[in-house]
Write a protein that holds these residues in place. Structure first.
Motif: not given
Ligand code: ZN
Ligand code: NZQ
Length: 387
Positions: A192-194, A196-198, A265-267, A279-281, A283-285
Motif C-alpha cells: 500500500a505504501d509503494a 501510494n508513492h506511485v 496523502l503522505h502529508a 503503520t504508515h501503509g 494509514g495511507l490505504a
Molecule cells: Zn510512504
C-alpha cells in the motif's frame, strides 16, 4: 514537459545471495561500523548472525531496538552519540525503512556539532554525513534508493521527512528472500505504501505518457504480485518484483518531467502516525479512496479517467464521471480485498483529534498549494470520511 535534474548515486545489488558481497562493499568505507537494527526480526531470521560472521574483520558497535516510525529522542540521539564516541566510519542499517531512515538522520547528526533536530528541520543545512550501507529487509518505503528519512518526535507530534542528497545510501543490498519472513500485515502495508508513492506522482498537473505508463506498470505489478504472495509468502519472483518496484517507487523516477506534487496523502498520513503511531501503509490505504473522492472535480477528472481505464480496464466509452467513480471504488475494494483495515476506527483512531491533526498537517505541509488544493477543513473532512 518540465525541466528536471536526476542523480541517484546509490549502488544497488539485487537478488539471491547478494548479502555475501557485504565485506567487499564495506571495506573501502572504513573499519569502525555502527550496525543498526530494529526490534529483533534480524535475530530471528538468522541475518544478524550472518552479518556478524561476514564482518568478523570489522569493529562493530550496535544500536538495536529502532522502532517502527523511528523516534528522535529514543533512537536518533543515542545513535549520534555512539557515532561520535566510537569514531564510527560507516553505518550499516539492517532492517526495514524505519531502521534505514533512523540511520540516515544519525549519519547526518554524527557529522554536526549541534542538535540533530536542527538538520531534520532544515534550520541548519548538513555539510557532511557518514556513509550508509543497508541490507533492506522490507519491501515498502524505497528508502534504500532515495535520499530521505522520516523521523518522529513524539513530544511535539511531529513526523518529518528529512531529505538531503548526502543521505543516499552508498550501497543497498536487496535480497528478495529476506522479505519472505515479513508478517502479512507489513507485507500488505508495504504494498500500500509503494502504491501510494506511485499515486502521489501520478496525480499532478503536467504529466507524460512515459510516466503514466511507468506508474500504471508499477501499480499493476504490486497489485498482481501481492495476491501471489498472500497465497505463498515464499514466492521468489512475486517478492522480487514487489521489492524492485518498491525500490524505484520513491525515487521520483516515475515523475521526472512532471510538475511537482506535494504528496498530500503522505502529508495527511504522517500526522496520523505521529499522533497515533499507526503503520504508515495502513494509514495511507485508509485515506486514499477518501482523498480521491474528495478531490474529484472537473479539473482532476482526466487523471481519474486515465487511471481507471489504464489500470482497471474500465470501458473508456463510459461517461468520464462514471469511470472516475468506478476507479475510486475499485481502489477501495482492492485494499479491502487484500485485507488491509480500511477505517481509522479499526487502527484505533477516533474523532477526538481530527481538527487538531488537520491544522497540524496544514501547518507542516501547506496542502493549499497542492495540485488539488486542500484547506484545513478539507483535510478534516477527509479524516472524518475515513473514520
Ligand atoms: Zn510512504
Ligand atoms: O523491528 P523489526 O524487529 O526488524 O521488525 C520490523 C517491524 O516490526 C518488521 N520487519 C521488517 N523486515 C522484516 C520484518 N519482520 C520479519 N521479516 C522481515 N524481513 O516489520 C515491521 C515494520 O518495519 P518498518 O521498518 O517500520 O517498515 P517500513 O519499511 O514500512 O518503514 C516504515 C517507516 O518508513 C517511513 C514511514 O513513515 C515509517 O516511519 N517512510 C519512509 C520513506 C522514505 N525513507 O523514503 C518514505 C515512506 O513514504 C515512509 O514515510
Amino acid at each position: 514537459m518540465q525541466n528536471f535534474e536526476y542523480c541517484t548515486p546509490t549502488r544497488l545489488l539485487f537478488g539471491r545471495g547478494v548479502v555475501d558481497q557485504l565485506p567487499e562493499v564495506m571495506k573501502p568505507l572504513g573499519k569502525r561500523v555502527l550496525l543498526t537494527y530494529g526490534g529483533g526480526s534480524i535475530k530471528r531470521t538468522g541475518l544478524y548472525d550472518k552479518v556478524k560472521q561476514l564482518l568478523h574483520d570489522f569493529v562493530i558497535y550496535e544500536l538495536s531496538g529502532i522502532e517502527p516510525n523511528p523516534k528522535y529522542t529514543q533512537s536518533v540521539v543515542p545513535g549520534v552519540q555512539m557515532c561520535k564516541e566510537h569514531h564510527i566510519d560507516v553505518i550499516l542499517a539492517v532492517g526495514g525503512g524505519s531502521v534505514l531512515d533512523c540511520s540516515k538522520a544519525i549519519a547526518a547528526g554524527a557529522c554536526y556539532d549541534g542538535e540533530t533536530w536542527d538538520l531534520i528541520t532544515y534550520k541548519v543545512q548538513a555539510q557532511k554525513a557518514l556513509p550508509i550501507v543497508d541490507i533492506m529487509t522490507m519491501a515498502a518505503t524505497g528508502s534504500e534508493y532515495d535520499s530521505g528519512g522520516v523521523i518522529t518526535r513524539t513530544e511535539s507530534n511531529d513526523k518529518l521527512g528529512y531529505i538531503d542528497p548526502l543521505l543516499f545510501p552508498v550501497c543497498s543490498l536487496l535480497d528478495p528472500e529476506l522479505t519472505f519472513t515479513i508478517p502479512l500485515k507489513h507485507t500488505l502495508a508495504g504494498v500500500a505504501d509503494a502504491m501510494n508513492h506511485v499515486l502521489e506522482q501520478f496525480f499532478c498537473e503536467d504529466h507524460t505518457i512515459l510516466n503514466d505508463a511507468m506508474c500504471i506498470g508499477a501499480l499493476r505489478t504490486l497489485m498482481t504480485h501481492v495476491q501471489r504472495v498472500i497465497n505463498n509468502p515464499n514466492d521468489y519472483d512475486a517478492r522480487a518484483e514487489i521489492f524492485f518496484t518498491c525500490t524505484l517507487a520513491c525515487n521520483n523516477i516515475f515523475s521526472l518531467g512532471n510538475s511537482p506534487s506535494r504528496w498530500p496523502l503522505h502529508a495527511m498520513e504522517h500526522t496520523l502516525s505521529a499522533y497515533y503511531d499507526i503503520t504508515h501503509g495502513e494509514g495511507l490505504a485508509i485515506i486514499t479512496p477518501r482523498w480521491m473522492k474528495h478531490i474529484l472535480n472537473e479539473k482532476t477528472l482526466e487523471r481519474f479517467v486515465t487511471y481507471g481505464t489504464q489500470l482497471f480496464g474500465i470501458d473508456a466509452s463510459l461517461p468520464a464521471q462514471q469511470i472516475a467513480e468506478e476507479a475510486i471504488q475499485r481502489t477501495h475494494d482492492f485494499f479491502c480485498q487484500i485485507g488491509i483495515p480500511m477505517t481509522l476506527t479499526q487502527v484505533g483512531i477516533d474523532d477526538s483529534r481530527l481538527a487538531e491533526m488537520a491544522a497540524h498537517t496544514q501547518r507542516v505541509s501547506h496542502l493549499e498549494k497542492a495540485w488539488a488544493p486542500l484547506t484545513e477543513q478539507d483535510i478534516e473532512a477527509i479524516y472524518r470520511a475515513s473514520l
